[in-house]
Design a protein around this motif. Structure first.
Motif, PDB file in Angstrom:
ATOM      1  N   ALA A 110       0.842  -1.206   0.000  1.00  0.00           N
ATOM      2  CA  ALA A 110       0.000   0.000   0.000  1.00  0.00           C
ATOM      3  C   ALA A 110       0.873   1.249   0.000  1.00  0.00           C
ATOM      4  CB  ALA A 110      -0.940  -0.011   1.208  1.00  0.00           C
TER       5      ALA A 110
ATOM      6  N   TRP B  10       3.995   1.473  -1.057  1.00  0.00           N
ATOM      7  CA  TRP B  10       4.693   1.564  -2.336  1.00  0.00           C
ATOM      8  C   TRP B  10       3.752   2.027  -3.444  1.00  0.00           C
ATOM      9  CZ3 TRP B  10       4.041  -1.235  -6.926  1.00  0.00           C
ATOM     10  CH2 TRP B  10       5.025  -0.974  -7.910  1.00  0.00           C
ATOM     11  N   ALA B  11       2.549   1.448  -3.465  1.00  0.00           N
ATOM     12  CA  ALA B  11       1.587   1.755  -4.523  1.00  0.00           C
ATOM     13  C   ALA B  11       1.145   3.208  -4.462  1.00  0.00           C
ATOM     14  CB  ALA B  11       0.380   0.830  -4.417  1.00  0.00           C
ATOM     15  N   SER B  12       1.197   3.817  -3.292  1.00  0.00           N
ATOM     16  CA  SER B  12       0.734   5.199  -3.163  1.00  0.00           C
ATOM     17  C   SER B  12       1.897   6.173  -3.025  1.00  0.00           C
ATOM     18  CB  SER B  12      -0.210   5.312  -1.972  1.00  0.00           C
ATOM     19  OG  SER B  12       0.382   4.732  -0.833  1.00  0.00           O
ATOM     20  N   ARG B  13       3.114   5.718  -3.361  1.00  0.00           N
ATOM     21  CA  ARG B  13       4.296   6.536  -3.131  1.00  0.00           C
ATOM     22  C   ARG B  13       4.279   7.833  -3.929  1.00  0.00           C
ATOM     23  NH1 ARG B  13       4.865   2.953  -6.782  1.00  0.00           N
ATOM     24  NH2 ARG B  13       6.210   3.163  -8.611  1.00  0.00           N
TER      25      ARG B  13
ATOM     26  N   ASP C  36       1.799   9.619  -4.536  1.00  0.00           N
ATOM     27  CA  ASP C  36       0.706  10.490  -4.156  1.00  0.00           C
ATOM     28  C   ASP C  36       0.849  10.963  -2.723  1.00  0.00           C
ATOM     29  OD1 ASP C  36      -2.161  11.438  -4.786  1.00  0.00           O
ATOM     30  OD2 ASP C  36      -2.243  10.580  -2.781  1.00  0.00           O
TER      31      ASP C  36
ATOM     32  N   GLY D  24      -7.199  12.148  -1.146  1.00  0.00           N
ATOM     33  CA  GLY D  24      -7.427  11.833   0.262  1.00  0.00           C
ATOM     34  C   GLY D  24      -6.166  11.500   1.026  1.00  0.00           C
ATOM     35  N   TRP D  25      -5.110  11.166   0.313  1.00  0.00           N
ATOM     36  CA  TRP D  25      -3.939  10.651   1.001  1.00  0.00           C
ATOM     37  C   TRP D  25      -3.088  11.775   1.532  1.00  0.00           C
ATOM     38  CZ3 TRP D  25      -3.061   5.350   1.522  1.00  0.00           C
ATOM     39  CH2 TRP D  25      -4.099   4.586   1.001  1.00  0.00           C
TER      40      TRP D  25
ATOM     41  N   THR E 280      -9.186  11.468  -5.655  1.00  0.00           N
ATOM     42  CA  THR E 280      -9.549  11.378  -4.240  1.00  0.00           C
ATOM     43  C   THR E 280      -8.866  12.448  -3.400  1.00  0.00           C
ATOM     44  OG1 THR E 280      -7.764   9.916  -3.610  1.00  0.00           O
ATOM     45  CG2 THR E 280      -9.729   8.883  -4.506  1.00  0.00           C
TER      46      THR E 280
ATOM     47  N   PRO F  41      -2.388   8.071  -9.272  1.00  0.00           N
ATOM     48  CA  PRO F  41      -3.601   7.265  -9.292  1.00  0.00           C
ATOM     49  C   PRO F  41      -4.648   7.818  -8.329  1.00  0.00           C
ATOM     50  CG  PRO F  41      -1.867   6.160  -8.056  1.00  0.00           C
ATOM     51  CD  PRO F  41      -1.258   7.372  -8.667  1.00  0.00           C
ATOM     52  N   TRP F  42      -4.235   8.757  -7.496  1.00  0.00           N
ATOM     53  CA  TRP F  42      -5.146   9.267  -6.459  1.00  0.00           C
ATOM     54  C   TRP F  42      -5.798  10.555  -6.869  1.00  0.00           C
ATOM     55  CZ3 TRP F  42      -5.817   5.719  -3.011  1.00  0.00           C
ATOM     56  CH2 TRP F  42      -4.817   4.764  -2.877  1.00  0.00           C
TER      57      TRP F  42
END
Lengths: 189, 498
Positions: free
Chosen positions: B462, B464-467, B469, B494-495, B492, B488-489
């Motif tokens: 998770a 790594w995949a959102s690094r 963002d 949101g992160w 959203t 990819p975010w």
């Protein structure tokens, strides 16, 4: 901001993730470890720290090496969550911000202390059993919904008066759509 | 033999039927709703015809349109699959009237068995044991209802006369619940089957659901293809089926098989059908109902008898004799099926809709996956929530369980919630492993899938995949917006980084 600036170019991600279904956030950190490889990182989750490497990643998938063990993974972002499949289980995480906004409205969809009856699932409104002005007792059926061939009756959570009906029979509604508004009678009323 | 058959269904069963037809050298024609334009069953068919609309009522339930399409495309027969029009006697009749072969039993047999009340009376007459109950052809007044319920004794079940699959069924534990349950079952039955009649039946505690596959032809032959145990159910919906049933020793299996064939003979049954029994803890069995169609769970029978039931259906419908005799049939090894549903076990099993972002079923020795979806398929509210049937075969139940656990652990579905982990928990339950199962198993042993442990691997992925963002960019440069186009975010936001 000063501290953050110092980390620029080193810190890849520092996130607070909340596993779905829990309210306990986990702070995670990912830092490149160039000495060990192009896709090697130092990973920290809470007090737990280890070396990881991402191998052969493609769109939404890859392999993760952690503690000498290599496991395949898949992931996708769905709504405000990230879904991760690893080792036969799917995990969902959301960011701290999403958790906060959800927690402020964290009652089950159709059990509404506020008197707002919302759709607990997407589906079709089968039958509306009340109209504005109707008085209902706790447990009285308000709306009957059908989704994927399952029927579900939404009932009044407390004795109240129907102030508005926001749906129509035969119509499709989304999950969370407002269907009926109830108002608790004033004391003695 | 037919040259072309129209499949009047969708999803996994349409895909499965098309395969057998094509193997037999028969062209498979299918129909599709507007929502199913890009569905797998359309891609697998030799030809496909549009049904305008989206809901089942506008499309797959339009018998008149289906017959028109079959005639204009030159199909000689219609295979109805299960659900939709498969147990609709009028449709079967209309097919015959239009010169089309309905691949299934006769309209008279469907009618006789479709009405659960008359079916039960018929079986009673044929000497098949039935569960105590009460029914009426007319409307029931409240006092009669109360009196009869009292006579049978609580708890009782209120069931739809035209029902199946748990629709229009309610459990009543005491008199106070009777009227409401009767009304709800009636209404649900009316909505689902256009028939409001319901009946009462004694509720048997901890029964096993054991059904027998029957098959009859137009030459007077009737056989059974042994049992399927379908005791693991949730809200009366089967979720795990297996064969053989661990509670049947040879004598009891033979007795039930004979009763099933007697039931088939009593109605001059042709084509594939299923006689459902309940088996109580003492070993007594009672007739429940006959399903006049191919069952969802038919693959476990196919894997243990090494017979293609759809091929046999087509042959019998074409007038050929049954391709097997009773003596030629035997059970080999053990087979189990898990139904994979798009539903959320953590939220009252409510249907989960959305796009399948990733759909990777397992493959390997002894594993069969019947499905009508692929990565990218939109799971909608219009049709059944079943994504796939995962069926495994092995030499023994023990090996079969191990194989099913392996297969579930390697089944990847992202985009919608599924019951895959829930199924894994059931398969790990010591009582399930021991074969001590009954239809109330899941009520008695509630399965909690909430786990306190969060996988370190999952957290690492998770992160790594959102690094890209919010991580480095928000924290480091303070310029989170610039990278949003490739994040990819993007939608959203949101992160957050801390």
């Amino acid at each position: 901001m000063a501290i953050d600036a110092r980390l620029e170019g080193i810190l890849m991600a520092r996130l607070v993730l909340t596993p779905a279904g829990t309210t306990v956030p986990v702070e995670v950190e990912l830092q490149p470890d160039r000495a060990s490889g192009e896709n090697a990182f130092r990973f920290r989750a809470g007090r737990d720290e280890c070396a990881i490497e991402i191998i052969g990643s493609g769109e939404g998938e890859g392999r993760l090496a952690l503690d000498g063990r290599v496991v395949p993974f898949y992931y996708a972002t769905v709504d405000e969550q990230i879904e991760v499949w690893v080792d036969g289980c799917t995990y969902r995480f959301e960011s701290a911000a999403a958790t906060r906004s959800r927690r402020s409205a964290s009652r089950p969809a159709h059990i509404a202390a506020s008197g707002e009856i919302t759709a607990p699932m997407p589906g079709t409104i089968q039958k509306i059993l009340v109209g504005p002005g109707d008085r209902v007792a706790a447990g009285d059926a308000l709306v009957v919904m059908i989704s994927m061939k399952m029927e579900m009756t939404l009932s009044a959570p407390f004795a109240s008066t129907v102030t508005a009906v926001e749906c129509r029979a035969g119509r499709l509604v989304e999950m969370g759509a407002l269907l009926v508004t109830l108002k608790e009678p004033a004391d003695g009323g | 033999m037919f040259r072309k058959v129209l499949i009047a269904n969708r999803g996994e069963i349409a895909v499965r039927i098309a395969q057998t037809l094509q193997e037999m050298g028969i062209r498979a024609a299918v129909v599709y709703s507007d929502a199913d334009r890009t569905a797998l069953h359309v891609a697998r068919a030799d030809e496909a015809y549009r049904l305008v609309g989206v809901t089942a009522a506008e499309t797959y339930l339009r018998g008149d349109r289906l017959i028109e399409i079959a005639r204009s495309c030159g199909a000689e027969a219609i295979h109805p699959g299960y659900g939709f029009l498969s147990e609709n006697a009028e449709f079967a009749q209309a097919c015959g009237d239009a010169g089309l072969v309905f691949i299934g039993p006769t309209p008279a047999a469907i009618r006789a068995m479709g009405d659960k009340i008359s079916a039960k009376r018929l079986m009673q007459k044929a000497g098949v044991p039935v569960v105590p109950g009460w029914s009426t052809d007319g409307d029931a007044d409240a006092s009669t209802l109360r009196r009869e319920a009292q006579r049978i004794g609580y708890p009782i079940l209120v069931k739809a006369a035209a029902g199946g699959g748990g629709k229009g069924m309610r459990l009543v534990r005491g008199e106070s619940e009777l009227a409401a349950a009767f009304e709800a079952a009636s209404r649900e039955s009316k909505a689902a089957f256009s028939d409001h009649r319901v009946f009462l039946e004694k509720y048997i505690d901890r029964p096993r659901h054991v059904e027998f596959q029957i098959f009859g032809d137009h030459h007077g032959r009737a056989v059974h293809l042994f049992e399927r145990e379908c005791s693991i159910q949730r809200r009366y919906q089967k979720i795990i089926e297996e064969t053989p049933c661990v509670a049947l020793f040879p004598e009891r299996r033979a007795a039930m098989g004979e009763a099933a064939v007697a039931a088939a003979r009593a109605i001059g049954y042709t084509n594939a059908g299923t006689v459902e029994f309940i088996l109580d803890e003492s070993g007594a069995f009672y007739f429940l109902e006959v399903n006049t169609r191919l069952q969802v769970e038919h693959p476990v029978t196919e894997l243990t008898t090494h017979r293609d039931l759809v091929a046999a259906q087509v042959r019998v419908a074409a007038g050929e004799p049954l391709p097997f005799t009773q003596d030629a049939l035997s059970q080999d090894g053990h087979a189990m099926e898990c139904r994979i549903y798009a539903e959320d076990p953590e939220n009252q099993f409510l249907p989960s809709i959305g796009t399948l972002r990733r759909f990777l079923p397992p493959a390997g020795p002894g594993i069969r996956v019947d499905t009508g979806v692929t990565t990218g398929t939109q799971v909608s509210v219009h049709y059944d929530a079943m994504l796939a049937k995962l069926i495994v075969w092995a030499g023994s139940r023990h090996e079969c369980l191990a194989r099913m656990r392996w297969a579930l652990r390697h089944f990847v579905v992202l985009g919608v919630r599924t019951n895959i982990e829930y199924l894994q928990h059931i398969l790990a339950h010591p009582e399930f492993v021991a074969g001590r199962i009954h239809t109330h198993f899941l009520d008695e042993h509630p399965i909690s899938i909430a786990s306190a442990d969060v996988s370190r691997e999952a957290l690492a992925v998770a992160a790594w995949a959102s690094r890209g963002d919010g991580g480095l960019h928000l924290a480091g440069s303070g310029d989170g917006e610039s990278d949003e186009a490739v994040s990819p975010w993007r939608s959203t936001r949101g992160w957050r980084a801390y």
